[in-house]
Design a protein around this motif. Structure first.
Motif, short mmCIF file in Angstrom:
data_model
loop_
_atom_site.label_atom_id
_atom_site.label_comp_id
_atom_site.label_asym_id
_atom_site.label_seq_id
_atom_site.Cartn_x
_atom_site.Cartn_y
_atom_site.Cartn_z
N GLU A 173 0.87 -1.18 0.00
CA GLU A 173 0.00 0.00 0.00
C GLU A 173 0.91 1.23 0.00
O GLU A 173 1.81 1.34 0.82
CB GLU A 173 -0.88 -0.01 1.27
N ASP A 174 0.68 2.14 -0.93
CA ASP A 174 1.51 3.34 -0.89
C ASP A 174 0.68 4.62 -0.95
O ASP A 174 1.20 5.70 -1.12
CB ASP A 174 2.56 3.33 -2.01
N HIS A 175 -0.62 4.44 -0.77
CA HIS A 175 -1.48 5.62 -0.90
C HIS A 175 -1.91 6.14 0.48
O HIS A 175 -1.49 7.22 0.89
CB HIS A 175 -2.71 5.26 -1.75
N LEU A 176 -2.69 5.35 1.19
CA LEU A 176 -3.24 5.81 2.48
C LEU A 176 -2.19 5.71 3.58
O LEU A 176 -1.69 4.62 3.87
CB LEU A 176 -4.46 4.96 2.86
N THR A 177 -1.87 6.83 4.19
CA THR A 177 -0.92 6.79 5.30
C THR A 177 -1.66 6.53 6.60
O THR A 177 -2.87 6.76 6.71
CB THR A 177 -0.15 8.12 5.44
N PHE A 178 -0.92 6.07 7.59
CA PHE A 178 -1.49 5.85 8.92
C PHE A 178 -2.00 7.19 9.47
O PHE A 178 -3.04 7.24 10.12
CB PHE A 178 -0.39 5.26 9.81
N ARG B 221 4.25 5.24 31.16
CA ARG B 221 4.78 3.90 31.44
C ARG B 221 6.30 3.92 31.33
O ARG B 221 6.87 4.69 30.58
CB ARG B 221 4.18 2.90 30.45
N ILE B 222 6.93 3.07 32.12
CA ILE B 222 8.40 3.02 32.11
C ILE B 222 8.84 2.05 31.03
O ILE B 222 8.55 0.85 31.09
CB ILE B 222 8.92 2.59 33.49
N LEU B 223 9.55 2.58 30.04
CA LEU B 223 10.00 1.74 28.93
C LEU B 223 11.39 1.19 29.22
O LEU B 223 12.23 1.87 29.79
CB LEU B 223 10.02 2.55 27.63
N ARG B 224 11.64 -0.03 28.80
CA ARG B 224 12.98 -0.60 28.90
C ARG B 224 13.94 0.20 28.03
O ARG B 224 13.54 0.83 27.06
CB ARG B 224 12.96 -2.05 28.40
N CYS B 225 15.23 0.05 28.35
CA CYS B 225 16.22 0.87 27.65
C CYS B 225 16.29 0.53 26.16
O CYS B 225 16.72 1.36 25.36
CB CYS B 225 17.59 0.77 28.31
N GLU B 226 15.88 -0.68 25.77
CA GLU B 226 15.91 -1.01 24.34
C GLU B 226 14.59 -0.68 23.65
O GLU B 226 14.51 -0.67 22.42
CB GLU B 226 16.27 -2.49 24.12
N THR B 227 13.55 -0.39 24.44
CA THR B 227 12.25 -0.04 23.84
C THR B 227 12.16 1.46 23.56
O THR B 227 11.61 1.90 22.55
CB THR B 227 11.10 -0.44 24.80
N ALA B 228 12.72 2.26 24.50
CA ALA B 228 12.57 3.72 24.42
C ALA B 228 13.08 4.32 23.10
O ALA B 228 12.35 5.10 22.46
CB ALA B 228 13.27 4.36 25.62
N PRO B 229 14.31 3.98 22.64
CA PRO B 229 14.78 4.64 21.41
C PRO B 229 13.92 4.30 20.19
O PRO B 229 13.70 5.14 19.32
CB PRO B 229 16.21 4.13 21.23
N LEU B 230 13.39 3.06 20.16
CA LEU B 230 12.61 2.63 18.99
C LEU B 230 11.21 3.23 19.02
O LEU B 230 10.65 3.57 17.97
CB LEU B 230 12.56 1.10 18.94
N CYS B 231 10.67 3.39 20.23
CA CYS B 231 9.39 4.08 20.38
C CYS B 231 9.52 5.53 19.92
O CYS B 231 8.70 6.03 19.15
CB CYS B 231 8.95 4.00 21.85
N ALA B 232 10.58 6.19 20.37
CA ALA B 232 10.80 7.60 20.01
C ALA B 232 11.03 7.74 18.50
O ALA B 232 10.48 8.65 17.85
CB ALA B 232 11.99 8.15 20.78
N LEU B 233 11.81 6.83 17.93
CA LEU B 233 12.11 6.90 16.49
C LEU B 233 10.85 6.66 15.66
O LEU B 233 10.60 7.37 14.67
CB LEU B 233 13.20 5.87 16.15
N SER B 234 10.03 5.69 16.07
CA SER B 234 8.76 5.43 15.37
C SER B 234 7.87 6.66 15.39
O SER B 234 7.29 7.05 14.37
CB SER B 234 8.02 4.25 16.01
N ALA B 235 7.75 7.26 16.58
CA ALA B 235 6.90 8.45 16.71
C ALA B 235 7.44 9.61 15.88
O ALA B 235 6.67 10.34 15.23
CB ALA B 235 6.80 8.85 18.18
N LEU B 236 8.75 9.76 15.88
CA LEU B 236 9.34 10.86 15.11
C LEU B 236 9.09 10.68 13.62
O LEU B 236 8.74 11.63 12.91
CB LEU B 236 10.85 10.96 15.36
N MET B 237 9.27 9.46 13.11
CA MET B 237 9.05 9.21 11.68
C MET B 237 7.58 9.45 11.32
O MET B 237 7.28 9.98 10.24
CB MET B 237 9.47 7.78 11.32
N TYR B 238 6.71 9.09 12.23
CA TYR B 238 5.28 9.38 12.03
C TYR B 238 5.05 10.88 11.96
O TYR B 238 4.40 11.39 11.05
CB TYR B 238 4.46 8.74 13.16
N ALA B 239 5.61 11.59 12.96
CA ALA B 239 5.42 13.05 13.03
C ALA B 239 6.04 13.75 11.82
O ALA B 239 5.56 14.81 11.40
CB ALA B 239 6.04 13.58 14.32
#
Lengths: 243, 243
Positions: A173-178, B221-239
């Motif tokens: 899918e490359d159209h609808l974004t999350f 919630r308290i994220l583990r040290c390996e979860t926090a960077p990936l959560c932040a990166l996912s959110a940033l890419m979304y934003a």
């Protein structure tokens, strides 16, 4: 403050007792009379307690205050993940719990490499529920996510489609974004679906679209089956104003 | 389409040759004359090629088209992660590569349980760079993130502070959200910092704030040290509008 999850029958309004694994954990933490801790009923209520007695295998507590857990998300998110190989599902259960999911639903799909038998599923669910309980305790949650399994892809999409916002992620899918899907309407309940190692078939995607599930992209890079649900969940929690 | 990363000296504008591990991989994929594949220079340029000859240990290619990679993020994100135990850093290198990070920087901090010696660091970097290369190939990236190490926390924050948006995540911060920090100004370069298993000391947080790094929460919630960077990166890419 240390947190302990107690079973419903162990929850009492004024006095409680830690036994079994909880007592072992309390001993590791060297809890003594006068120390404070939180007891969670696993259903979003927290009990702030003081230790009143420490005996071998038994820690007595006095409840000081009962409060609604403040660490639960404002949205109820269900993660629907296709069965995956080895420890990938374990990993997602642990991380999705930390990230605030309300439940994790395992389902089969046609390209699943891993297709556990009914008997194996019961064992797996037990294991996953333990992982969820442990992760809930460590991350300070007030609720232990439920881990469950459905028997077919159709059951998964029928169930997922009942959420206010239901999304299936598809690499073609490359159209609808999350972002488009999230921004369209307000929502309280969310279902996020991701496929197995080999991806979905076009027919599976078409079927979920027929059931009213939105088909979205997670970006231009191909995410592994254990990365996709956690990426989507992180982005959703961000979009819902959690951090 | 299969992707192969070639070293700079192996990149040529018209004809290229797959050798070594790439030739082995090509054999596994059973590539034959006329098949198409993508060669990446690891620096965001893709070469669409056709196989012109298959010999033992050597696959000859004809370049059909040279294009800029379309799978790289529009923002340059550096992940700064404190040394962590066992395979947690491996995990973050793999996932941050999938999620589109430009580089991953390891640094020591006072509560790090794991503090590798100089000699061990060189070995670790070599290992992490291989993980990044493999993840870049699998996720269809046009660039292999660089994995590097700095010698001190001060070096890490001095380097991170040069990004347009520099954020350090702290579990005791409950005021500034990541959303606030992201929304304040436009940015092209981003540094996301996360601490070790035991968290940061208040002094370390104060020091990073003095250097102009924003201190943010990642939620209740308290994220583990390996979860926090990936959560932040996912959110940033979304934003940043990536999905």
């Amino acid at each position: 403050m240390p947190r302990f999850f107690l079973a419903p029958e162990e929850i009492h309004p004024q006095f409680m007792v830690l036994t079994g694994e909880n007592a072992v954990h309390a001993k590791v933490l060297r809890l003594k009379c006068g120390d404070t801790l939180t007891v969670c009923d696993g259903n979003a209520t927290d009990y702030l307690c003081t230790v009143s007695d420490v005996s071998p295998g038994q820690i007595s507590l006095v409840v000081q205050q009962t409060v609604a857990s403040d660490s639960e998300s404002s949205v109820d998110v269900s993660i629907y993940m296709a069965y995956a190989k080895a420890d990938k599902f374990d990993h997602v259960v642990q991380k999705a719990t930390e990230l605030g999911a309300k439940e994790i639903v395992a389902f089969p799909s046609s390209r699943c490499v891993c297709r556990p038998e009914q008997k194996a599923i019961a064992k797996k669910l037990e294991r996953w529920q333990k992982i969820a309980a442990s992760a809930a305790q460590q991350s300070g949650r007030g609720r232990i996510p439920q881990v469950l399994a459905v028997d077919s892809y159709l059951q998964a999409i029928t169930r997922a489609a009942q959420a206010d916002l239901a999304v299936n992620f598809y690499e073609n899918e490359d159209h609808l974004t999350f972002h488009d899907a999230i921004s369209a309407h307000p929502f309280q309940t969310v279902a996020l679906m991701t496929g197995p190692e080999g991806g979905y078939t076009p027919e599976e995607i078409a079927l979920s679209a027929q059931h009213g599930i939105q088909i979205c992209t997670l970006g231009k890079r191909i995410l592994r089956c254990e990365t996709a649900p956690l990426c989507a969940l992180s982005a959703l929690m961000y979009a819902a104003g959690e951090f």
